[in-house]
Design an enzyme around this catalytic site. Structure first.
Site, mmCIF file in Angstrom:
data_model
loop_
_atom_site.group_PDB
_atom_site.id
_atom_site.type_symbol
_atom_site.label_atom_id
_atom_site.label_comp_id
_atom_site.label_asym_id
_atom_site.label_seq_id
_atom_site.Cartn_x
_atom_site.Cartn_y
_atom_site.Cartn_z
ATOM 1 N N HIS A 203 -7.128 -4.776 10.140
ATOM 2 C CA HIS A 203 -6.820 -4.559 8.724
ATOM 3 C C HIS A 203 -5.536 -5.268 8.317
ATOM 4 O O HIS A 203 -4.635 -5.480 9.114
ATOM 5 C CB HIS A 203 -6.811 -3.071 8.349
ATOM 6 C CG HIS A 203 -5.640 -2.261 8.807
ATOM 7 N ND1 HIS A 203 -5.780 -0.991 9.316
ATOM 8 C CD2 HIS A 203 -4.308 -2.510 8.801
ATOM 9 C CE1 HIS A 203 -4.588 -0.506 9.605
ATOM 10 N NE2 HIS A 203 -3.673 -1.404 9.314
ATOM 11 N N ASN B 75 -7.372 -2.791 14.180
ATOM 12 C CA ASN B 75 -8.783 -3.063 13.875
ATOM 13 C C ASN B 75 -8.950 -4.264 12.950
ATOM 14 O O ASN B 75 -10.021 -4.480 12.395
ATOM 15 C CB ASN B 75 -9.437 -1.826 13.249
ATOM 16 C CG ASN B 75 -8.770 -1.419 11.940
ATOM 17 O OD1 ASN B 75 -7.875 -2.094 11.449
ATOM 18 N ND2 ASN B 75 -9.220 -0.302 11.377
ATOM 19 N N ASP C 132 0.813 -1.214 0.000
ATOM 20 C CA ASP C 132 0.000 0.000 0.000
ATOM 21 C C ASP C 132 0.847 1.265 0.000
ATOM 22 O O ASP C 132 2.060 1.215 0.195
ATOM 23 C CB ASP C 132 -0.952 -0.005 1.209
ATOM 24 C CG ASP C 132 -0.264 -0.434 2.508
ATOM 25 O OD1 ASP C 132 0.978 -0.380 2.587
ATOM 26 O OD2 ASP C 132 -0.976 -0.834 3.450
ATOM 27 N N GLU D 242 -9.519 -1.827 5.407
ATOM 28 C CA GLU D 242 -10.199 -1.538 6.660
ATOM 29 C C GLU D 242 -11.438 -2.416 6.821
ATOM 30 O O GLU D 242 -11.925 -3.008 5.842
ATOM 31 C CB GLU D 242 -10.604 -0.058 6.676
ATOM 32 C CG GLU D 242 -9.421 0.917 6.569
ATOM 33 C CD GLU D 242 -8.610 1.046 7.864
ATOM 34 O OE1 GLU D 242 -8.403 0.032 8.567
ATOM 35 O OE2 GLU D 242 -8.167 2.158 8.169
HETATM 36 C C1 GLP Z 1 -0.108 0.086 8.701
HETATM 37 C C2 GLP Z 1 0.147 -0.702 7.422
HETATM 38 C C3 GLP Z 1 -0.187 -2.154 7.631
HETATM 39 C C4 GLP Z 1 0.480 -2.661 8.891
HETATM 40 C C5 GLP Z 1 -0.021 -1.921 10.088
HETATM 41 C C6 GLP Z 1 0.521 -2.442 11.426
HETATM 42 O O1 GLP Z 1 -1.436 0.392 8.868
HETATM 43 N N1 GLP Z 1 -0.571 -0.214 6.283
HETATM 44 O O2 GLP Z 1 0.227 -2.899 6.504
HETATM 45 O O3 GLP Z 1 0.214 -4.032 9.051
HETATM 46 O O4 GLP Z 1 0.372 -0.575 9.892
HETATM 47 O O5 GLP Z 1 1.608 -1.697 11.804
HETATM 48 P P1 GLP Z 1 2.489 -1.977 13.104
HETATM 49 O O6 GLP Z 1 3.403 -3.079 12.751
HETATM 50 O O7 GLP Z 1 3.237 -0.685 13.295
HETATM 51 O O8 GLP Z 1 1.568 -2.296 14.215
#
Ligand code: GLP
Length: 259
Positions: free
Chosen positions: A138, A136, A67, A143
């Site tokens: 995702h 959440n 993304d 989402e």
């Molecule tokens: C962002 C990314 C996700 C990732 C998430 C979790 O939202 N778009 O791909 O999985 O963060 O991040 P963290 O590892 O910092 O909890």
């Protein structure tokens, strides 16, 4: 799903990195699906160390990130392009011409999403997809209520996701409201998936993903439909799993070793 529960984040990270390195060693031209976020920073640091030790090469690999924020150019310090160069690409031998992310500043974001989806399909789809997990539920920026068969497209970020990612921006108001993300259908086409989640704050959503119903309300639960998923957890993230004893019975002593 293969559930591997490690005693520490460091052991879990080493386990995930070893899965990626093993895949690249077995198939050097693997198409990798890459993720961003705090959890991945540890994995990329581990892979850089393995690369420097001569244990893994990315030279023949192709990569597609999950993304990117809509509106941020590659050069923006909070863009995922910037993150990937800083955390991985600049430190390993990946060919920059085969390391792809969506272009957040494309004049037509919807057309860019379609182009990106087509590029993934043209590359033969993802071989190994690395995933983090949003608070959440995702995956990528899919989402809750995302279609479980969605393709790469524009998603509006939830308040919870914008808050979680605000730490990277000078002003929380600067967190973009839209992102281009691979869809859940795109992710489900990957040959194999490795998802990592660490920390007590992820424990509830990890349990929903693994043991809850398959539901768009928890997009990561769609992975229950995939044939080859490995979930790598630390102790804290495994804290709410009802069948934890069973997972540890199937994969004993995983917390004591790195493999
Ligand atoms: C962002 C990314 C996700 C990732 C998430 C979790 O939202 N778009 O791909 O999985 O963060 O991040 P963290 O590892 O910092 O909890």
């Amino acid at each position: 799903m293969k559930i591997l529960i490690h005693q520490t984040k460091a052991l879990a990270t080493d386990c995930a990195a070893s899965l990626i390195a093993a895949r690249l060693n077995r198939q050097p031209d693997t198409v990798l699906g890459l993720a961003t976020g705090g959890t991945m920073e540890m994995v990329y640091a581990n892979l850089i160390a393995r690369h420097r030790a001569g244990e893994v090469s990315f030279a023949q690999a192709t990569s597609f990130n999950l993304d990117e924020y809509v509106g941020l150019p590659e050069t923006h310090p909070c863009s995922y392009w910037h993150y990937m160069r800083e955390k991985l690409f600049d430190h390993v031998d990946i060919d920059p011409g085969r390391a792809f992310l969506p272009h957040g500043d494309a004049p037509d974001a919807e057309a860019e999403a379609e182009r990106y989806e087509a590029a993934i399909a043209r590359a033969g789809d993802i071989g190994l997809q690395l995933l983090g997990l949003g608070l959440n539920g995702h995956i990528g920026f899919n989402e809750p209520t995302s279609s479980l068969s969605s393709l790469t497209r524009i998603k509006t970020l939830t308040r919870s996701t914008r808050e979680a990612n605000a730490r990277y921006f000078d002003d929380p108001q600067d967190v973009p409201r839209l992102a281009i993300t691979m869809g859940i259908g795109t992710i489900l086409r990957a040959q194999e998936v490795v998802l990592l989640a660490y920390g007590a704050e992820k424990a509830d959503v990890v349990a929903r993903m693994i043991e809850g119903p398959v539901a768009a309300a928890c997009p990561a639960s769609a992975l229950q439909m995939h044939r080859k998923v490995t979930v790598v957890l630390d102790e804290a993230a495994a804290g709410a799993l009802e069948l934890r004893d069973y997972y540890e019975q199937v994969h004993p002593r995983v917390g004591e070793t790195s493999s």
